[in-house]
Scaffold this active site. Structure first.
Site, PDB file in Angstrom:
ATOM      1  N   LYS A   1       7.525  -4.205   0.605  1.00  0.00           N
ATOM      2  CA  LYS A   1       6.781  -5.458   0.814  1.00  0.00           C
ATOM      3  C   LYS A   1       7.745  -6.568   1.211  1.00  0.00           C
ATOM      4  O   LYS A   1       7.479  -7.339   2.135  1.00  0.00           O
ATOM      5  CB  LYS A   1       6.026  -5.848  -0.471  1.00  0.00           C
ATOM      6  CG  LYS A   1       4.831  -4.950  -0.750  1.00  0.00           C
ATOM      7  CD  LYS A   1       4.312  -5.144  -2.168  1.00  0.00           C
ATOM      8  CE  LYS A   1       3.413  -3.991  -2.565  1.00  0.00           C
ATOM      9  NZ  LYS A   1       3.374  -3.730  -3.994  1.00  0.00           N
TER      10      LYS A   1
ATOM     11  N   GLN B   1       4.105  -6.334  -9.654  1.00  0.00           N
ATOM     12  CA  GLN B   1       4.111  -4.892  -9.392  1.00  0.00           C
ATOM     13  C   GLN B   1       3.763  -4.131 -10.669  1.00  0.00           C
ATOM     14  O   GLN B   1       4.347  -4.368 -11.721  1.00  0.00           O
ATOM     15  CB  GLN B   1       5.501  -4.467  -8.876  1.00  0.00           C
ATOM     16  CG  GLN B   1       5.607  -3.019  -8.468  1.00  0.00           C
ATOM     17  CD  GLN B   1       4.784  -2.698  -7.223  1.00  0.00           C
ATOM     18  OE1 GLN B   1       4.711  -3.481  -6.283  1.00  0.00           O
ATOM     19  NE2 GLN B   1       4.154  -1.539  -7.216  1.00  0.00           N
TER      20      GLN B   1
ATOM     21  N   ASP C   1      -2.799 -10.263  -4.900  1.00  0.00           N
ATOM     22  CA  ASP C   1      -3.214  -8.886  -5.168  1.00  0.00           C
ATOM     23  C   ASP C   1      -4.525  -8.872  -5.963  1.00  0.00           C
ATOM     24  O   ASP C   1      -4.917  -7.831  -6.509  1.00  0.00           O
ATOM     25  CB  ASP C   1      -2.123  -8.097  -5.894  1.00  0.00           C
ATOM     26  CG  ASP C   1      -2.135  -6.614  -5.498  1.00  0.00           C
ATOM     27  OD1 ASP C   1      -2.871  -6.250  -4.537  1.00  0.00           O
ATOM     28  OD2 ASP C   1      -1.425  -5.821  -6.119  1.00  0.00           O
TER      29      ASP C   1
END
Ligand code: NAP
Length: 284
Positions: A53, A97, A120
């Site tokens: 990313k 994450q 996200d």
């Protein structure tokens, strides 16, 4: 005839091309979209995803930062770090994450991420809006899956969709998105009895279990669209999906490979969401 293989990389490239143009336009106005990815611990698979990313953002001219913390970081310290990023005007996207260590994962970590920077889509407010079909940040992987389905031209209304997995980041949000798009959705998980009985009804089968070769040929209806989200790194260093690809391919109409299917779409969707967050935050 064997299934057509869905080239996730190629579809992702289109999204990234558009993002690159948007980044250029923003930079002309003196604004650089910035993503911060937070990683706790040093799980090797997570490190790879985080790095990918980061690299993609830099490649497109965005700013990107990886914030790594040791597993011993306390809950209070962790929330403080998120709050700092919420207040930092140079940061437009915050992504945590997964997985997180146990002591961080069941608390209000995701509620702390500013809804406007939650690229996200893990803040419960964004989950709720997704449920209601409202405009919001949705998790990147489900966005990528929906884009794949759109790209291959499948009409979703009335289709039977079966999702294997009920995580907050993949299984549940994709099931909701498919439901809102008019599919009849079944969600399966580790407690589901006779998985095959369900999967055989799927016009669209999405597997996000993280169990290599879980989905076998005899579990798939002829002509089904099979989307493999699973990524498990084996001892030989190879990445495996949930689907027994070569055999299932003979029955399906479309299938995603691992790697090169859903993975690149996830990265492209994170980038796209960060650019969107930047535009909205700065009113640019
Ligand atoms: P997760 O939180 O571990 O969830 C896995 C889900 O699968 C759980 O709901 C679990 O059921 C279910 N499950 C496990 N074994 C099963 C079985 N034998 N039969 C039926 N259901 C089963 O994982 P996740 O974060 O959703 O990720 C899933 C997989 O996708 C992982 O391999 C991950 O690496 C991969 N992934 C890939 C991408 C990408 O971009 N390609 C992005 C995200 C995740 P219970 O809830 O009952 O435990």
């Amino acid at each position: 005839m064997p299934a057509k293989i869905i080239d996730g990389k190629k579809i992702a490239e289109k999204i990234l091309e558009k993002a690159k143009k948007d980044v250029r336009t923003l930079k002309e106005k003196g604004i650089t979209p910035k993503l911060v990815v937070i990683q706790v611990g040093d799980d090797p698979a997570s490190s790879i995803y985080v790095q990918k990313k980061h690299d993609k953002c830099l490649e497109l001219g965005m700013a990107s930062e990886i914030k790594k913390f040791g597993k011993k970081i306390t809950y209070t310290e962790f929330l403080f770090e998120i709050e700092k990023l919420n207040k930092d005007d140079s940061v437009h996207g915050i992504l945590i994450q997964l997985p997180l260590p146990e002591h961080l994962s069941h608390k209000q970590v995701f509620e702390t991420i500013d809804v406007a920077k939650d690229v996200d889509g893990l803040n419960p407010a964004n989950h709720g809006k997704n449920l209601l079909g409202k405009e919001c940040f949705r998790p990147a992987t489900p966005i990528g899956i929906m884009r794949i389905l759109d790209e291959i031209g499948v009409k979703l209304e009335g289709k039977n969709a079966v999702v294997i997995g009920r995580s907050n980041i993949v299984g549940k949000p994709i099931a909701i998105m498919l439901l809102n798009a008019g599919c009849t959705v079944t969600i399966c998980h580790s407690k589901t009895r006779n998985l095959k009985e369900h999967t055989l009804k799927a016009d669209i089968l999405i597997s996000a279990a993280g169990k290599p070769k879980l989905v076998k040929e005899n579990m798939v209806k002829k002509g089904a669209i099979v989307i493999d989200v699973g990524t498990t790194k084996m001892k030989n260093g190879k990445l495996y999906g949930d689907v027994d690809f070569e055999k299932v391919r003979k029955k399906a109409s479309w299938i995603t490979p691992v790697p090169g299917g859903v993975g690149p779409m996830t990265i492209a969707s994170v980038v796209e969401n960060t650019v969107k967050a930047c535009r909205e935050i700065t009113n640019a």
